[in-house]
Write a protein that holds these residues in place. Sequence first.
Motif, PDB file in Angstrom:
ATOM      1  N   MET A 115      11.921   1.154  11.168  1.00 24.12           N
ATOM      2  CA  MET A 115      11.718   0.079  12.162  1.00 24.12           C
ATOM      3  C   MET A 115      10.781   0.558  13.608  1.00 24.12           C
ATOM      4  O   MET A 115      10.211  -0.459  13.940  1.00 24.12           O
ATOM      5  N   THR A 116      10.944   1.832  13.525  1.00 22.10           N
ATOM      6  CA  THR A 116      10.126   2.276  14.606  1.00 22.10           C
ATOM      7  C   THR A 116       8.776   2.309  14.496  1.00 22.10           C
ATOM      8  O   THR A 116       7.705   2.295  15.573  1.00 22.10           O
ATOM      9  N   LEU A 117       8.249   2.985  13.240  1.00 29.42           N
ATOM     10  CA  LEU A 117       6.972   3.137  12.794  1.00 29.42           C
ATOM     11  C   LEU A 117       6.005   2.104  12.084  1.00 29.42           C
ATOM     12  O   LEU A 117       5.037   1.940  12.196  1.00 29.42           O
ATOM     13  N   ILE A 118       6.840   1.183  11.346  1.00 28.82           N
ATOM     14  CA  ILE A 118       6.193   0.149  10.340  1.00 28.82           C
ATOM     15  C   ILE A 118       6.089  -1.295  11.022  1.00 28.82           C
ATOM     16  O   ILE A 118       7.134  -1.696  11.183  1.00 28.82           O
ATOM     17  N   ASP A 119       5.165  -1.921  10.860  1.00 32.46           N
ATOM     18  CA  ASP A 119       4.730  -3.109  11.063  1.00 32.46           C
ATOM     19  C   ASP A 119       4.521  -3.787   9.782  1.00 32.46           C
ATOM     20  O   ASP A 119       4.161  -3.092   9.017  1.00 32.46           O
ATOM     21  N   PRO A 120       4.629  -5.151   9.706  1.00 35.33           N
ATOM     22  CA  PRO A 120       4.278  -5.807   8.405  1.00 35.33           C
ATOM     23  C   PRO A 120       2.984  -5.504   8.102  1.00 35.33           C
ATOM     24  O   PRO A 120       2.115  -5.752   8.865  1.00 35.33           O
ATOM     25  N   GLY A 121       2.831  -5.133   6.772  1.00 33.39           N
ATOM     26  CA  GLY A 121       1.435  -4.726   6.205  1.00 33.39           C
ATOM     27  C   GLY A 121       1.059  -3.270   6.205  1.00 33.39           C
ATOM     28  O   GLY A 121       0.169  -2.815   5.605  1.00 33.39           O
ATOM     29  N   ASP A 122       1.868  -2.512   6.921  1.00 32.60           N
ATOM     30  CA  ASP A 122       1.565  -1.014   6.834  1.00 32.60           C
ATOM     31  C   ASP A 122       1.845  -0.358   5.648  1.00 32.60           C
ATOM     32  O   ASP A 122       2.980  -0.813   4.841  1.00 32.60           O
ATOM     33  N   ARG A 123       1.092   0.698   5.228  1.00 33.91           N
ATOM     34  CA  ARG A 123       1.457   1.164   3.546  1.00 33.91           C
ATOM     35  C   ARG A 123       2.301   2.377   3.986  1.00 33.91           C
ATOM     36  O   ARG A 123       1.896   3.323   4.876  1.00 33.91           O
ATOM     37  N   VAL A 124       3.154   2.579   2.965  1.00 34.98           N
ATOM     38  CA  VAL A 124       4.122   3.812   3.104  1.00 34.98           C
ATOM     39  C   VAL A 124       4.016   4.368   1.841  1.00 34.98           C
ATOM     40  O   VAL A 124       4.280   3.794   0.783  1.00 34.98           O
ATOM     41  N   LEU A 125       3.598   5.834   1.728  1.00 40.08           N
ATOM     42  CA  LEU A 125       3.530   6.472   0.471  1.00 40.08           C
ATOM     43  C   LEU A 125       5.213   6.868  -0.038  1.00 40.08           C
ATOM     44  O   LEU A 125       5.847   7.462   0.824  1.00 40.08           O
ATOM     45  N   ILE A 126       5.277   6.591  -1.336  1.00 41.76           N
ATOM     46  CA  ILE A 126       6.717   6.732  -1.867  1.00 41.76           C
ATOM     47  C   ILE A 126       6.382   7.647  -2.955  1.00 41.76           C
ATOM     48  O   ILE A 126       5.441   7.055  -3.915  1.00 41.76           O
ATOM     49  N   PHE A 127       7.262   8.710  -3.194  1.00 47.90           N
ATOM     50  CA  PHE A 127       6.755   9.689  -4.372  1.00 47.90           C
ATOM     51  C   PHE A 127       7.824   9.011  -5.563  1.00 47.90           C
ATOM     52  O   PHE A 127       9.199   9.002  -5.253  1.00 47.90           O
ATOM     53  N   GLU A 128       7.428   8.694  -6.801  1.00 44.43           N
ATOM     54  CA  GLU A 128       8.202   8.229  -7.872  1.00 44.43           C
ATOM     55  C   GLU A 128       8.599   9.184  -8.891  1.00 44.43           C
ATOM     56  O   GLU A 128       7.594  10.053  -9.289  1.00 44.43           O
ATOM     57  N   PRO A 129       9.853   9.388  -9.492  1.00 41.38           N
ATOM     58  CA  PRO A 129      10.977   8.498  -8.968  1.00 41.38           C
ATOM     59  C   PRO A 129      11.648   8.802  -7.667  1.00 41.38           C
ATOM     60  O   PRO A 129      11.342   9.863  -7.065  1.00 41.38           O
ATOM     61  N   PHE A 130      11.975   7.479  -7.117  1.00 43.35           N
ATOM     62  CA  PHE A 130      12.453   7.733  -5.684  1.00 43.35           C
ATOM     63  C   PHE A 130      13.756   7.138  -5.503  1.00 43.35           C
ATOM     64  O   PHE A 130      14.308   6.674  -6.430  1.00 43.35           O
ATOM     65  N   TYR A 131      14.426   7.399  -4.270  1.00 41.94           N
ATOM     66  CA  TYR A 131      15.851   6.840  -3.885  1.00 41.94           C
ATOM     67  C   TYR A 131      15.785   5.315  -4.037  1.00 41.94           C
ATOM     68  O   TYR A 131      14.787   4.943  -3.188  1.00 41.94           O
TER      69      TYR A 131
END
Length: 393
Positions: A115-131
């Motif tokens: 909530m502090t960093l991300i606005d709608p449309g911002d991209r976030v990298l997740i490594f798969e498999p992920f929690y």
Amino acid sequence: MTATGSFPSLHFPLSQRALNTKESQIREASRYCVKFGAINLAQGLPDFAAPQDLKAAAQAAIAADRNQYADTWGLEPLRVAIAAKMQQDNGVQVDPETEVTICCGATEGLNIALMTLIDPGDRVLIFEPFYENYIPNLATVGGIPEFLTLHPPQWEITAEMLEPIFQKGLKAVIINTPANPTGKVWTKAELQLIAEFCQRYNVYAITDEIYEYILYEGEHISMLSIEGMRDRTIVVNGFSKTFCITGWRLGYTVANPTLTAAMRRIHDFITICAPTPFQYAALTAMQFGKDYFAQLAADYKRKRDLLYPTLQEIGLNPVLPKGAYYIWTDSSALAETANQAAYRLAKEAGVAAVPGNCFSNPQREQVNGLRFCFAKKDSTLEAAIANLQKFKL
């Protein structure tokens, strides 16, 4: 109202965040575990007791009427203890007054970080498999997940893998070390590589370090300690896994004063404070010596080594985890899909595991994988092993 007293049918549109948040497959696995009377190796909750001293401290805090709101940011002595722990175990000096926040579990910690960093449309990298939580967490803030698939048994990353995805324009990357569900322990070289990309492309790192002390190979390194990452990292951690208190909902974040001040404002209006008596009890946990953590890791390693051979023997090709308390396996020998495999295993073998779909890109057509949790009593694991050994693929 109609003659029968019911309200007429009305259309109530739901928010996109509600529509994009699916039910937890981990909790669903626990539900059909009950349906079939299966042994629950699905949900990551231990079936053995928390440390006696910790329970006594919680009881004493309640008896002493520690029942009202605590300082919103967390009890000062607890924040001081966490700062001391960061210095001793992670080699990072932090200010307990401006950089440590106690929150309602690592789950809230991750949410307030996003909530502090991300606005709608911002991209976030997740490594798969992920929690599993990362996708609905991003849905609540309108973040767009960018998936990078890692492959067993080492789950390695390379610069060639990272370059195209960072070029898309990321706002943040989420790193879980040791990792759920794979047991991957990120090396210093890997974290330094991520750090180089974060600094080159002006990207934040959110590190989920909840399994910090459940480690069998390698060492736990916090991204906060990596050169150049001090001001662009939010550490999310907590007490649930280390002290067998998943229901106490006690976590914390560590970040620079600017990020912390923003997270504290959001935290204040979401939950006000973490449970007060449990914060007092956590002070006792922070006094446990190195022997406690060494024994914790040794006990879990023994449990890992108890379950792993059976998963190997029945043809599930398990990956030996270096940390956390899960074993990731292939499920293709059981059924065409991971969901079918998990359901079959619960129904026919009487053992519940989590299907790999919830740890994978939702757009992926074919997922093969099961996660087994070994944070269980030896008797529970032995009963599950007996069931699996009788099971015929």
